[in-house]
Design a protein around this motif. Structure first.
Motif, short mmCIF file in Angstrom:
data_model
loop_
_atom_site.label_atom_id
_atom_site.label_comp_id
_atom_site.label_asym_id
_atom_site.label_seq_id
_atom_site.Cartn_x
_atom_site.Cartn_y
_atom_site.Cartn_z
N GLY A 465 0.77 -1.23 0.00
CA GLY A 465 0.00 0.00 0.00
C GLY A 465 0.80 1.28 0.00
O GLY A 465 0.25 2.37 0.20
N VAL A 466 2.13 1.20 -0.22
CA VAL A 466 2.93 2.42 -0.24
C VAL A 466 2.49 3.34 -1.37
O VAL A 466 2.43 4.57 -1.22
CB VAL A 466 4.43 2.07 -0.39
CG1 VAL A 466 5.27 3.34 -0.46
CG2 VAL A 466 4.89 1.22 0.77
N PRO A 474 -6.24 14.20 -4.67
CA PRO A 474 -7.10 14.30 -3.47
C PRO A 474 -8.00 13.10 -3.24
O PRO A 474 -8.17 12.66 -2.10
CB PRO A 474 -7.92 15.57 -3.75
CG PRO A 474 -7.04 16.39 -4.63
CD PRO A 474 -6.30 15.41 -5.50
N THR A 475 -8.57 12.54 -4.31
CA THR A 475 -9.46 11.39 -4.15
C THR A 475 -8.72 10.06 -4.25
O THR A 475 -9.34 9.02 -4.18
CB THR A 475 -10.56 11.41 -5.21
OG1 THR A 475 -9.96 11.41 -6.50
CG2 THR A 475 -11.43 12.64 -5.06
N LYS A 476 -7.39 10.12 -4.42
CA LYS A 476 -6.53 8.95 -4.60
C LYS A 476 -6.84 8.23 -5.92
O LYS A 476 -7.98 7.83 -6.19
CB LYS A 476 -6.68 7.95 -3.44
CG LYS A 476 -6.23 8.50 -2.09
CD LYS A 476 -4.74 8.70 -2.04
CE LYS A 476 -4.29 9.11 -0.66
NZ LYS A 476 -2.84 9.38 -0.60
N ALA A 477 -5.82 8.11 -6.74
CA ALA A 477 -5.96 7.38 -7.99
C ALA A 477 -5.68 5.90 -7.81
O ALA A 477 -5.88 5.11 -8.72
CB ALA A 477 -5.01 7.95 -9.05
N ILE A 478 -5.18 5.54 -6.63
CA ILE A 478 -4.89 4.14 -6.32
C ILE A 478 -5.78 3.70 -5.16
O ILE A 478 -5.84 4.38 -4.13
CB ILE A 478 -3.41 3.94 -5.96
CG1 ILE A 478 -2.54 4.31 -7.16
CG2 ILE A 478 -3.13 2.52 -5.52
CD1 ILE A 478 -1.06 4.24 -6.88
N HIS A 479 -6.47 2.58 -5.35
CA HIS A 479 -7.39 2.07 -4.34
C HIS A 479 -7.08 0.59 -4.10
O HIS A 479 -6.22 0.00 -4.76
CB HIS A 479 -8.83 2.25 -4.79
CG HIS A 479 -9.28 3.68 -4.76
ND1 HIS A 479 -10.14 4.18 -3.82
CD2 HIS A 479 -8.98 4.72 -5.57
CE1 HIS A 479 -10.36 5.46 -4.04
NE2 HIS A 479 -9.66 5.82 -5.10
N PHE A 480 -7.83 0.01 -3.16
CA PHE A 480 -7.62 -1.39 -2.80
C PHE A 480 -8.83 -2.23 -3.16
O PHE A 480 -9.98 -1.82 -2.94
CB PHE A 480 -7.35 -1.54 -1.30
CG PHE A 480 -6.09 -0.88 -0.83
CD1 PHE A 480 -4.86 -1.30 -1.29
CD2 PHE A 480 -6.13 0.18 0.05
CE1 PHE A 480 -3.69 -0.70 -0.87
CE2 PHE A 480 -4.97 0.80 0.48
CZ PHE A 480 -3.75 0.36 0.01
N ASN A 481 -8.56 -3.38 -3.71
CA ASN A 481 -9.56 -4.42 -3.87
C ASN A 481 -9.20 -5.49 -2.84
O ASN A 481 -8.29 -6.29 -3.06
CB ASN A 481 -9.52 -4.99 -5.30
CG ASN A 481 -10.55 -6.06 -5.53
OD1 ASN A 481 -11.16 -6.58 -4.60
ND2 ASN A 481 -10.75 -6.41 -6.79
N ARG A 492 -4.79 -6.73 0.61
CA ARG A 492 -5.23 -5.50 -0.05
C ARG A 492 -4.56 -5.41 -1.42
O ARG A 492 -3.41 -4.99 -1.53
CB ARG A 492 -4.92 -4.28 0.80
CG ARG A 492 -5.66 -4.26 2.12
CD ARG A 492 -5.59 -2.89 2.78
NE ARG A 492 -4.22 -2.49 3.05
CZ ARG A 492 -3.55 -2.78 4.16
NH1 ARG A 492 -4.14 -3.51 5.10
NH2 ARG A 492 -2.32 -2.37 4.34
N ARG A 493 -5.29 -5.76 -2.45
CA ARG A 493 -4.77 -5.74 -3.82
C ARG A 493 -5.03 -4.37 -4.43
O ARG A 493 -6.16 -3.89 -4.43
CB ARG A 493 -5.44 -6.84 -4.65
CG ARG A 493 -5.26 -8.24 -4.08
CD ARG A 493 -6.24 -9.23 -4.68
NE ARG A 493 -7.60 -8.89 -4.34
CZ ARG A 493 -8.67 -9.61 -4.71
NH1 ARG A 493 -8.50 -10.69 -5.43
NH2 ARG A 493 -9.88 -9.24 -4.36
#
Length: 825
Positions: A465-466, A474-481, A492-493
C-alpha cells in the motif's frame, strides 16, 4: 624617431577593457541564472533570457513548428543588432565562447607543444548551417544539438554543476570524519551548498556522453583557440553571413603598421592573415584584442573597410551540395523509432507537464536541458533513443529516479521555446501526463494472492500500500480491492483509477519491489485533463453500454436538498446513511422499445452502501459486484461505496438485459472494501434467513422492521448516526415462526446501558412477564408465550424478539455474547 614612437605608441584599448567587463558580467549572470534558476522561477521571473537570445534556436523552433514564437523577441533583437555590429554576440555575450576563452588560456602551454595541426578552413560551420536549415523543411529540427547556448546550458547543467557539487560533497564528507576539522569544514560545506543551491548532488542520465562531447569541444583548443567558434558553430556562421553591413569593421593603417604580426598570433578566431592587415569576412568577433595589443595604434574599427583588407568567405559548391545531400539522406534515418514500433504506435515516454503534442514538442524543443535543471526531484532526464533519433536529448520523466511533484510547475516556466506550455499549479494538478499500470506478476499483494494456497499454509502479512499512501490526487488514484480470508485476515490488492490518475510517477518511485517497479507509469500524448473529481460518478454512466444508448446527460443529485428533489417522501431513509450523491440516467436500445433506468448511489463508506443495498434488495442472489440480488427484471448491486439499482421502464425488459448491464457497470466502479460491516459477524450462524439482514444507524430504518406486536414510537434505543445496528431473521429447523435478533453498538458502555434500561422498562410497560435466567441476561415472556431476551455487554446492546422457546433465545444470546467477548480481546 623617438618622437614618432611616442606619437604612435598605444598602451591598451578602452574598448577591449569594456568588452572584458561586459563579457565577464554577462557570464556571471548566466551562471547565476543557471544555479539559482529554481528560486527565480518560483517567483515567476525569467531565467531563460540567454536561451531566448539565440537566433539559431529561434529560427529552428519557428520554422519546424510553422509558427511565430513571440517568446523569442530577444533573439530577434540580437539578429537585428548583428546586422550593424557583426559577430559581437560571439565575443561579448555567448557563454560557450567565454568558457572556451577560459579553457583555451589554460591550454596555452599544451597548445604550444602540439606539433601537428588539424583542419582550420572555417567553412564547415557554413555547411553545417545549410544542413540544419534544410532539415527544418524536409525532416526534423536538429539545431538544438548544435546551438552554442543549448550546449553551454547543458554543459553546466548536466556536467559541470553536478560534478562540482559531488566533488564538494565527497571532500567535505571526508573532512567531516575529523572532529577538530569538521567544526569549520561543516560550516564551509553549508555555505557552499547555499552558493551552489544544491542540497545534494544532482544526477542526469547520459552525463558521461555529454561529458565526452563537451570535453571534445574543449580539447580542440589544443590545436587552435576557439576551434568550435572558428569551424563548427552554426550560429557563428549565421552571424557571419549577415555581418557585411556591420558598422564596426577592422581597418589597419598601412603607414602605421610595422608588420610585427602580433595581432595574427593573438587573434583567437584566426581571422587575421599573416601580414596582419587583412581580415577574413565574418570571422571577427569584435573582441578588440588586436587593437589592445597593437603598440603602434594601427588598428581601429569603422564602417568602411578597404577592399584589399577583406578576405572573402571561401565556400565551394561541392561542400554546399554535400551538406544538402546529407540533410536529405538523414531525414528517413531520423524517423526510425524502434520503441514506438515495438509499442504498436504508442511512444510510452513521459513528457514534462504542459508539453505540446509530440510532433510539435519535437519541433520546438531546443534540447537546452533547462527543464531538467529545475526539476525538484531530479526526475527529468534526456532521452537517448526512446523518442527516435530526432528526439535525442529531449526531456522525459523517469519516475524510478524522480517523480513529478504535485505542486511544482518550474519546468513549465523555464522553457524558452514554448515546447512546454506555462501552466498555473491548479491546471497542472488536473493534467494527466501518463497513466499508472499494475504489474500483477511483481506486485507483492497480487503475487501473494496468486499463491494463496501456499500462503494459507504459512500466513504472513503481504500488504504493502505504499503507492496508495503517496498518491497526491485528493481522491486517490490508487485504491484497494481487498480479499478477506475466512479467519479475518486480508490481502489488499491495489488497482488504479485511470480516470483520475495524473501519471506523476510518485507510486513508481516509492515501490519497494527491487528492480523494475511493480507499478509503472506510461506517458500519454497528447496530455489530457483528468475528469473533474466532482463528476467521477457521472463517468460511471457512459454514453453507451453495448447496444444500450444513454438518453441525454446523467442527472446528479448531491446532498440532502437535491435528494429531496429526486425522491419526495422517501429521502430520509437514504439520508440516514452517509449519502453523497446519486447519479441517474435512462438507457434505451434504439432498434427496440426497450428502456431502463439506472441509479448509482455513492456513500461515504462501504458499510453504508451495503446498508442501503440490504434495505432495498429483494429476490435471489446473483454473482455481480460484491453482492447483488435479482427479482424478475429488477437488479440491485452493492459494490464498495456504491449501490446500483437497475429497474425497467418498459415491460419487455428481461433478467438477462439487467444482469448484462450490471456486469458492464461494475467494471467501471472502484472495488473498495468487499467485506460486510464487521458487526454482522456477531450474528448467530445457525438458522439465518437469507436476505433478511439489515444494517442501519438511525431509528427511521428500524421502523420498517417488526420487533414486536406493538410499535416503538419513541427512540428508546437512542439510535443515531453514531450507532451501528444490525437486525436479522432466524428460522432454525423445527421452529414454526422466525424470530429476530438485534445488535446495537454504541460509542461507550453508558450509552449501551441507557438503551438496555429503556428497553427493559418498555417490556415491563407492555405487561410482559420476567423469566428467571442467567444474570447477564433479562428474559421476558409476552402474552402469546414468545420470549425476548436483552443484555448489555460492554458497549453493545443485544436482544432477541418473538422467539418460540426460552432455550433457543438464550442459545442465540450466548453465541452473540461469546463472539463479542472474542472480538473485544
Amino acid at each position: 624617431m623617438t618622437k614618432q614612437s611616442k606619437v604612435f605608441t598605444k598602451k591598451g584599448s578602452l574598448a577591449y577593457k569594456i568588452r572584458l567587463i561586459v563579457q565577464g558580467t554577462l557570464f556571471a549572470l548566466f551562471l547565476i541564472l543557471l544555479i539559482f534558476s529554481d528560486p527565480i522561477a518560483e517567483t515567476d521571473r525569467s531565467v531563460n533570457f540567454f536561451l531566448r537570445s539565440s537566433p539559431l534556436s529561434a529560427i529552428g523552433a519557428m520554422v519546424a513548428a510553422r509558427e511565430f514564437i513571440f517568446h523569442y523577441w530577444p533573439a530577434i533583437l540580437v539578429l537585428i543588432a548583428s546586422l550593424f555590429l557583426g559577430r559581437f554576440f560571439c565575443g561579448w555575450i555567448c557563454p560557450l565562447g567565454t568558457t572556451l576563452d577560459v579553457t583555451d588560456r589554460l591550454l596555452t602551454s599544451q597548445r604550444d607543444k602540439v606539433s601537428y595541426k588539424i583542419y582550420d578552413g572555417k567553412r564547415l560551420k557554413y555547411y553545417l548551417l545549410a544542413f540544419l536549415l534544410l532539415s527544418l523543411f524536409i525532416s526534423y529540427q536538429m539545431v538544438g544539438w548544435f546551438d552554442p547556448l543549448s550546449i553551454a546550458t547543458n554543459a553546466y547543467t548536466i556536467v559541470i554543476h553536478p560534478y562540482c557539487v559531488s566533488l564538494i560533497d565527497s571532500l567535505f564528507g571526508y573532512l567531516h570524519g575529523f572532529p577538530l576539522i569538521s567544526f569549520v569544514s561543516d560550516r564551509i560545506h553549508s555555505f557552499l551548498k547555499e552558493i551552489l543551491f544544491s542540497q545534494h548532488a544532482p544526477f542526469f542520465r547520459g552525463h558521461l556522453t555529454f561529458l565526452i562531447l563537451f570535453t571534445g569541444i574543449v580539447s580542440l583548443g589544443l590545436f587552435y583557440k576557439r576551434y568550435w567558434c572558428r569551424n563548427l558553430c552554426p550560429l557563428g556562421a549565421l552571424f557571419s553571413l549577415i555581418s557585411d553591413w556591420s558598422l564596426f569593421k577592422r581597418v589597419v593603417g598601412n603607414n602605421m603598421c610595422d608588420g610585427c604580426n602580433r595581432c595574427n598570433v593573438e587573434c583567437k578566431m584566426g581571422a587575421i592573415d599573416e601580414t596582419g592587415k587583412k581580415t577574413q569576412d565574418g570571422e571577427c568577433i569584435l573582441c578588440m584584442k588586436c587593437q589592445d595589443i597593437c603598440h603602434t595604434g594601427a588598428v581601429w574599427f569603422t564602417l568602411r573597410q578597404p577592399a584589399e583588407q577583406a578576405l572573402p568567405i571561401d565556400l565551394t559548391r561541392r561542400g554546399l551540395f554535400t551538406a544538402c545531400a546529407a540533410s536529405i539522406v538523414s531525414a528517413p534515418l531520423l524517423s526510425l523509432n524502434f520503441h514506438k514500433k515495438k509499442g504498436g504506435g504508442a511512444l510510452g515516454i513521459i513528457r514534462p507537464p504542459g508539453s505540446q503534442p509530440e510532433n510539435i514538442f519535437i519541433a520546438k524543443c531546443i534540447r537546452c536541458g533547462e527543464c531538467m535543471r529545475v526539476c525538484k526531484t531530479n526526475g527529468l532526464h534526456p532521452t537517448i533513443l526512446e523518442a527516435d533519433l530526432s528526439g535525442v536529448w529531449t526531456p522525459q520523466l523517469i519516475p524510478r529516479i524522480g517523480y513529478c511533484a504535485y505542486d511544482c510547475v518550474l519546468c513549465t516556466r523555464v522553457c524558452p521555446s514554448g515546447a512546454i506550455t506555462k501552466l498555473p499549479k491548479e491546471r497542472k494538478q488536473k493534467l494527466a501526463i501518463g497513466k499508472a499500470r499494475i504489474n500483477r506478476n511483481r506486485c507483492i499483494p497480487w503475487v501473494a494472492y496468486a499463491g494463496l494456497p501456499e500462503l494459507e499454509k504459512n500466513w504472513k502479512d503481504v500488504n504493502c500500500g505504499v503507492c496508495e499512501e503517496v498518491c497526491p490526487v485528493p481522491t486517490k488514484a490508487i485504491h484497494f480491492n481487498t480479499y478477506f480470508h475466512e479467519d479475518g485476515k486480508e490481502i489488499r490488492r491495489v488497482f488504479v483509477r485511470e480516470e483520475v490518475c495524473i501519471g506523476c510517477g510518485f507510486c513508481e518511485k516509492v515501490c519497494p519491489v527491487s528492480g523494475q517497479s511493480a507499478i509503472v507509469v506510461e506517458g500519454i500524448q497528447p496530455q489530457e485533463k483528468i475528469k473533474k473529481i466532482e463528476s467521477v460518478t457521472d463517468g460511471f454512466l457512459p454514453e453507451s453500454i453495448a447496444l444500450w444508448q444513454r438518453d441525454g446527460k446523467p442527472d446528479v443529485y448531491r446532498g440532502s436538498r437535491k435528494l429531496f428533489e429526486y425522491i419526495n417522501g422517501g429521502a430520509e431513509t437514504y439520508l440516514a446513511y452517509s449519502f453523497i450523491r446519486v447519479s441517474t440516467a435512462k438507457y434505451r436500445i434504439k432498434s427496440t422499445e426497450k428502456s431502463i433506468k439506472i441509479d448509482i448511489w455513492e456513500f461515504g463508506n462501504s458499510d453504508d452502501a451495503f446498508g442501503v443495498f440490504a434495505k432495498d434488495q429483494a429476490g435471489q442472489s446473483v454473482e455481480i459486484g460484491h453482492k447483488a440480488s435479482l427479482f424478475e427484471n429488477y437488479l440491485w448491486i452493492w459494490h464498495g461505496r456504491y449501490f446500483v439499482c437497475i429497474e425497467p421502464y418498459t415491460d419487455n425488459i428481461t433478467p438477462e438485459d439487467v444482469t448484462t448491464l450490471g456486469f458492464s457497470l461494475v467494471q467501471n466502479l472502484p472495488p473498495g472494501d468487499v467485506r460486510e460491516p464487521d458487526i454482522i459477524r456477531l450474528m448467530p450462524e445457525k438458522g439465518y434467513r437469507e436476505g433478511s439482514m439489515r444494517f442501519f444507524h438511525e431509528k427511521i430504518n428500524l421502523d420498517n422492521v417488526s420487533l414486536a406486536d406493538r410499535f416503538m414510537k419513541d427512540n428508546i434505543l437512542n439510535l443515531s448516526k453514531d450507532t451501528d445496528a444490525v437486525v436479522a431473521e432466524f428460522n432454525p429447523a423445527g421452529n414454526r415462526l422466525p424470530y429476530k435478533v438485534l445488535i446495537v453498538r454504541y460509542r461507550d458502555k453508558s450509552s449501551a446501558m441507557a438503551a438496555y434500561n429503556n428497553l427493559k422498562a418498555l417490556k415491563k410497560s407492555w405487561g410482559e412477564e420476567k423469566v428467571a435466567g442467567p444474570k447477564i441476561f433479562e428474559t421476558f415472556k409476552d402474552s402469546k408465550g414468545r420470549f425476548s431476551t436483552i443484555s448489555c455487554l460492554n458497549n453493545f446492546m443485544i436482544a432477541t424478539f418473538l422467539v418460540e422457546s426460552n432455550e433457543l433465545s438464550l442459545s442465540s444470546m450466548n453465541e452473540i455474547a461469546l463472539k463479542i467477548g472474542t472480538s473485544e480481546k
